[in-house]
Write a protein that holds these residues in place. Sequence first.
Motif, PDB file in Angstrom:
ATOM      1  N   TYR A 220     -12.335  13.801  23.667  1.00  0.00           N
ATOM      2  CA  TYR A 220     -12.222  15.160  23.164  1.00  0.00           C
ATOM      3  C   TYR A 220     -13.262  15.383  22.072  1.00  0.00           C
ATOM      4  O   TYR A 220     -13.539  14.481  21.290  1.00  0.00           O
ATOM      5  CB  TYR A 220     -10.826  15.413  22.596  1.00  0.00           C
ATOM      6  CG  TYR A 220      -9.718  15.165  23.591  1.00  0.00           C
ATOM      7  CD1 TYR A 220      -8.979  13.999  23.552  1.00  0.00           C
ATOM      8  CD2 TYR A 220      -9.425  16.098  24.570  1.00  0.00           C
ATOM      9  CE1 TYR A 220      -7.962  13.757  24.469  1.00  0.00           C
ATOM     10  CE2 TYR A 220      -8.419  15.877  25.489  1.00  0.00           C
ATOM     11  CZ  TYR A 220      -7.694  14.700  25.434  1.00  0.00           C
ATOM     12  OH  TYR A 220      -6.703  14.472  26.339  1.00  0.00           O
ATOM     13  N   SER A 221     -13.796  16.571  21.987  1.00  0.00           N
ATOM     14  CA  SER A 221     -14.808  16.836  20.962  1.00  0.00           C
ATOM     15  C   SER A 221     -14.260  17.666  19.811  1.00  0.00           C
ATOM     16  O   SER A 221     -14.803  17.629  18.709  1.00  0.00           O
ATOM     17  CB  SER A 221     -16.013  17.558  21.567  1.00  0.00           C
ATOM     18  OG  SER A 221     -15.613  18.800  22.121  1.00  0.00           O
TER      19      SER A 221
ATOM     20  N   GLU B 144      -1.389  15.569  20.006  1.00  0.00           N
ATOM     21  CA  GLU B 144      -2.701  15.449  20.633  1.00  0.00           C
ATOM     22  C   GLU B 144      -3.611  14.498  19.861  1.00  0.00           C
ATOM     23  O   GLU B 144      -4.792  14.379  20.179  1.00  0.00           O
ATOM     24  CB  GLU B 144      -3.336  16.830  20.790  1.00  0.00           C
ATOM     25  CG  GLU B 144      -2.572  17.702  21.791  1.00  0.00           C
ATOM     26  CD  GLU B 144      -3.264  19.019  22.114  1.00  0.00           C
ATOM     27  OE1 GLU B 144      -4.216  19.380  21.400  1.00  0.00           O
ATOM     28  OE2 GLU B 144      -2.827  19.681  23.073  1.00  0.00           O
ATOM     29  N   TYR B 145      -3.059  13.830  18.863  1.00  0.00           N
ATOM     30  CA  TYR B 145      -3.791  12.804  18.129  1.00  0.00           C
ATOM     31  C   TYR B 145      -3.243  11.441  18.510  1.00  0.00           C
ATOM     32  O   TYR B 145      -2.041  11.282  18.742  1.00  0.00           O
ATOM     33  CB  TYR B 145      -3.677  13.025  16.624  1.00  0.00           C
ATOM     34  CG  TYR B 145      -4.487  14.221  16.165  1.00  0.00           C
ATOM     35  CD1 TYR B 145      -3.997  15.515  16.324  1.00  0.00           C
ATOM     36  CD2 TYR B 145      -5.744  14.063  15.603  1.00  0.00           C
ATOM     37  CE1 TYR B 145      -4.746  16.617  15.940  1.00  0.00           C
ATOM     38  CE2 TYR B 145      -6.491  15.151  15.200  1.00  0.00           C
ATOM     39  CZ  TYR B 145      -5.980  16.430  15.370  1.00  0.00           C
ATOM     40  OH  TYR B 145      -6.729  17.506  14.984  1.00  0.00           O
ATOM     41  N   HIS B 146      -4.113  10.455  18.570  1.00  0.00           N
ATOM     42  CA  HIS B 146      -3.746   9.185  19.167  1.00  0.00           C
ATOM     43  C   HIS B 146      -3.785   8.028  18.205  1.00  0.00           C
ATOM     44  O   HIS B 146      -3.240   6.959  18.495  1.00  0.00           O
ATOM     45  CB  HIS B 146      -4.674   8.926  20.360  1.00  0.00           C
ATOM     46  CG  HIS B 146      -4.756  10.105  21.282  1.00  0.00           C
ATOM     47  ND1 HIS B 146      -5.765  11.043  21.217  1.00  0.00           N
ATOM     48  CD2 HIS B 146      -3.911  10.544  22.246  1.00  0.00           C
ATOM     49  CE1 HIS B 146      -5.542  11.990  22.127  1.00  0.00           C
ATOM     50  NE2 HIS B 146      -4.427  11.707  22.764  1.00  0.00           N
ATOM     51  N   TYR B 147      -4.429   8.217  17.071  1.00  0.00           N
ATOM     52  CA  TYR B 147      -4.494   7.171  16.053  1.00  0.00           C
ATOM     53  C   TYR B 147      -4.098   7.795  14.722  1.00  0.00           C
ATOM     54  O   TYR B 147      -4.528   8.897  14.389  1.00  0.00           O
ATOM     55  CB  TYR B 147      -5.905   6.591  15.943  1.00  0.00           C
ATOM     56  CG  TYR B 147      -6.474   6.086  17.249  1.00  0.00           C
ATOM     57  CD1 TYR B 147      -7.414   6.826  17.942  1.00  0.00           C
ATOM     58  CD2 TYR B 147      -6.045   4.870  17.782  1.00  0.00           C
ATOM     59  CE1 TYR B 147      -7.931   6.375  19.142  1.00  0.00           C
ATOM     60  CE2 TYR B 147      -6.557   4.406  18.986  1.00  0.00           C
ATOM     61  CZ  TYR B 147      -7.500   5.162  19.656  1.00  0.00           C
ATOM     62  OH  TYR B 147      -8.000   4.707  20.842  1.00  0.00           O
TER      63      TYR B 147
ATOM     64  N   ALA C 134      -6.821  10.682  14.376  1.00  0.00           N
ATOM     65  CA  ALA C 134      -8.000  10.797  15.231  1.00  0.00           C
ATOM     66  C   ALA C 134      -7.573  11.052  16.677  1.00  0.00           C
ATOM     67  O   ALA C 134      -6.577  10.487  17.149  1.00  0.00           O
ATOM     68  CB  ALA C 134      -8.832   9.520  15.150  1.00  0.00           C
ATOM     69  N   ARG C 135      -8.315  11.893  17.333  1.00  0.00           N
ATOM     70  CA  ARG C 135      -8.100  12.094  18.758  1.00  0.00           C
ATOM     71  C   ARG C 135      -8.958  11.099  19.540  1.00  0.00           C
ATOM     72  O   ARG C 135      -9.907  10.540  19.014  1.00  0.00           O
ATOM     73  CB  ARG C 135      -8.475  13.523  19.178  1.00  0.00           C
ATOM     74  CG  ARG C 135      -7.732  14.613  18.463  1.00  0.00           C
ATOM     75  CD  ARG C 135      -7.995  15.945  19.107  1.00  0.00           C
ATOM     76  NE  ARG C 135      -7.263  16.070  20.375  1.00  0.00           N
ATOM     77  CZ  ARG C 135      -7.478  17.025  21.256  1.00  0.00           C
ATOM     78  NH1 ARG C 135      -8.418  17.944  21.031  1.00  0.00           N
ATOM     79  NH2 ARG C 135      -6.776  17.101  22.371  1.00  0.00           N
ATOM     80  N   TYR C 136      -8.601  10.902  20.783  1.00  0.00           N
ATOM     81  CA  TYR C 136      -9.445  10.094  21.655  1.00  0.00           C
ATOM     82  C   TYR C 136     -10.869  10.652  21.693  1.00  0.00           C
ATOM     83  O   TYR C 136     -11.067  11.861  21.634  1.00  0.00           O
ATOM     84  CB  TYR C 136      -8.899  10.069  23.073  1.00  0.00           C
ATOM     85  CG  TYR C 136      -7.717   9.163  23.288  1.00  0.00           C
ATOM     86  CD1 TYR C 136      -6.692   9.533  24.145  1.00  0.00           C
ATOM     87  CD2 TYR C 136      -7.615   7.934  22.660  1.00  0.00           C
ATOM     88  CE1 TYR C 136      -5.595   8.714  24.371  1.00  0.00           C
ATOM     89  CE2 TYR C 136      -6.525   7.100  22.867  1.00  0.00           C
ATOM     90  CZ  TYR C 136      -5.525   7.504  23.730  1.00  0.00           C
ATOM     91  OH  TYR C 136      -4.447   6.691  23.947  1.00  0.00           O
TER      92      TYR C 136
ATOM     93  N   ILE D 208     -11.239  18.785  12.108  1.00  0.00           N
ATOM     94  CA  ILE D 208     -12.694  18.850  12.164  1.00  0.00           C
ATOM     95  C   ILE D 208     -13.161  18.222  13.474  1.00  0.00           C
ATOM     96  O   ILE D 208     -12.618  17.201  13.918  1.00  0.00           O
ATOM     97  CB  ILE D 208     -13.323  18.158  10.934  1.00  0.00           C
ATOM     98  CG1 ILE D 208     -14.827  18.392  10.862  1.00  0.00           C
ATOM     99  CG2 ILE D 208     -12.990  16.667  10.906  1.00  0.00           C
ATOM    100  CD1 ILE D 208     -15.428  18.023   9.498  1.00  0.00           C
ATOM    101  N   SER D 209     -14.167  18.829  14.079  1.00  0.00           N
ATOM    102  CA  SER D 209     -14.690  18.315  15.340  1.00  0.00           C
ATOM    103  C   SER D 209     -15.450  17.013  15.119  1.00  0.00           C
ATOM    104  O   SER D 209     -15.715  16.617  13.981  1.00  0.00           O
ATOM    105  CB  SER D 209     -15.596  19.354  15.989  1.00  0.00           C
ATOM    106  OG  SER D 209     -16.724  19.598  15.170  1.00  0.00           O
ATOM    107  N   ASN D 210     -15.834  16.371  16.217  1.00  0.00           N
ATOM    108  CA  ASN D 210     -16.500  15.074  16.094  1.00  0.00           C
ATOM    109  C   ASN D 210     -17.836  15.167  15.363  1.00  0.00           C
ATOM    110  O   ASN D 210     -18.225  14.239  14.638  1.00  0.00           O
ATOM    111  CB  ASN D 210     -16.673  14.413  17.456  1.00  0.00           C
ATOM    112  CG  ASN D 210     -17.429  15.277  18.453  1.00  0.00           C
ATOM    113  OD1 ASN D 210     -17.750  16.430  18.185  1.00  0.00           O
ATOM    114  ND2 ASN D 210     -17.690  14.724  19.614  1.00  0.00           N
TER     115      ASN D 210
END
Length: 126
Positions: free
Chosen positions: A103-104, A112-115, A98-100, A51-53
């Motif tokens: 990124y939206s 490509e996920y950081h957390y 979660a991504r950084y 899902i987008s931000n």
Amino acid sequence: QVQLVESGGGLVQAGGSLRLSCAASGRAFSNNPMGWFRQAPGKGREFVAGISNTGGTTGYADPASGRFTISRDNAKNTVYLQMNKLKPEDTAVYYCAARYFVYSDWSARDYEYHYWGQGTQVNVSS
């Protein structure tokens, strides 16, 4: 930093439903695109939904499409995964990620996920 904690897993019979939650803390959650992944015993981690931000766009892996729904409540810093018509093959540890914030949009690629959260176990009996 973003800290993620999943909940809502458990044991359910085939055909049943579960709703997973992922509570985020740390920096502004509403800036981060989110995803759900899962890992079954003996298998690699696979994408489930993203899902987008803003929540404006979502995406699903084929096994989840039509049965699972991802959503988010930015006021509560929480993302959800509603899982309906569960099947035994849905048995896995489910992780939110979660991504950084730069990124939206979501991604189906786990790198490509950081957390990442610690995961919640879902068991579906036949």
